[in-house]
Design a protein around this motif. Sequence first.
Motif, mmCIF file in Angstrom:
data_model
loop_
_atom_site.group_PDB
_atom_site.id
_atom_site.type_symbol
_atom_site.label_atom_id
_atom_site.label_comp_id
_atom_site.label_asym_id
_atom_site.label_seq_id
_atom_site.Cartn_x
_atom_site.Cartn_y
_atom_site.Cartn_z
ATOM 1 N N UNK A 29 55.417 19.316 36.546
ATOM 2 C CA UNK A 29 55.663 17.929 36.914
ATOM 3 C C UNK A 29 56.975 17.391 36.353
ATOM 4 N N UNK A 30 57.451 17.983 35.262
ATOM 5 C CA UNK A 30 58.657 17.487 34.575
ATOM 6 C C UNK A 30 59.776 18.523 34.646
ATOM 7 N N UNK A 55 63.172 15.046 31.170
ATOM 8 C CA UNK A 55 62.535 16.230 31.744
ATOM 9 C C UNK A 55 61.976 17.076 30.615
ATOM 10 N N UNK A 56 61.381 18.218 30.969
ATOM 11 C CA UNK A 56 60.891 19.185 29.986
ATOM 12 C C UNK A 56 61.801 20.407 30.021
ATOM 13 N N UNK A 57 62.830 20.442 29.159
ATOM 14 C CA UNK A 57 63.761 21.575 29.174
ATOM 15 C C UNK A 57 63.036 22.917 29.000
ATOM 16 N N UNK A 58 63.363 23.859 29.840
ATOM 17 C CA UNK A 58 62.793 25.200 29.741
ATOM 18 C C UNK A 58 61.510 25.401 30.512
ATOM 19 N N UNK A 77 58.186 19.217 40.683
ATOM 20 C CA UNK A 77 58.823 17.950 41.006
ATOM 21 C C UNK A 77 60.337 18.101 40.913
ATOM 22 N N UNK A 78 61.070 17.516 41.851
ATOM 23 C CA UNK A 78 62.518 17.699 41.908
ATOM 24 C C UNK A 78 63.308 16.530 41.323
ATOM 25 N N UNK A 150 52.661 23.375 33.433
ATOM 26 C CA UNK A 150 53.633 23.865 32.461
ATOM 27 C C UNK A 150 54.498 22.735 31.910
ATOM 28 N N UNK A 151 54.567 22.652 30.587
ATOM 29 C CA UNK A 151 55.324 21.591 29.927
ATOM 30 C C UNK A 151 56.007 22.127 28.667
#
Length: 255
Positions: A29-30, A55-58, A77-78, A150-151
């Motif tokens: 999602x991030x 965002x969630x880097x990686x 998500x884009x 995934x986060x």
Amino acid sequence: MTGLLTVADGSPVALENPDAFGPVLLVCEHASRQLPEKMGSLGLSDEALGGHIAWDPGALAVSKLLVESLDAALIHQRFSRLVYDCNRPPEADAAMPAVSEVFQIPGNAMISPVERLARTEAIYFPFRDALSDYIAVRKANGRPPVLVTMHTFTPVYHGRQRGVEIGILHDTDSRLADAMLASAEKSTRHVVRRNEPYGPADGVTHTLIEHGLKNGLPNVMIEIRNDLVKDEIGQKVMADYLTGLLGESLAVLSQ
């Protein structure tokens, strides 16, 4: 394309490897820090927009590696979660946060009901519907997926160091989480903990509830400390570890 998004922005949601043979459906999602053209910078600096608040880097990089190793499908998500956090329902303040960690988000201050609806219709509904439709097709074909979101999270939060390296999060259905935690206990490679650094009380299990629990699917949310996946080597190492953890856990559930 009308409303918030332009033709140049493209779709708010991406689906990769839809014909996956493996059981896992990855959701990120991030995944992106991109902002729609009409949103400008939300009043934030480039540095802030490159950080974890956006965002969630990686997370997407590791997800893409898992697509290959698990032959999994991936929906992501884009656009930045600062525009709309797709792991939150429309009525939640955190869906369009005015404050993220210590950062004020000027472009999200005093959002009108009309603007909230525009963001919801442009970002959240397409994401929700893409996920729902894909799950429905898989179920209709006799191949209900296993939902894995995934986060990543920051090593330091509000000045406090976080000791956990991988969080295995769940809501009321802990089947997959239990199996993964049991598998993780077999080694000391990573500090893996249940419902850390967040849990259901923090409102982070929206996707698990809406698309996992309500469909009777095994589900889990994986949180990775982002200093472990800041480069390609770390991302590959983490993907290899999670491939083993998920593979062993899914085998246990299928018994």
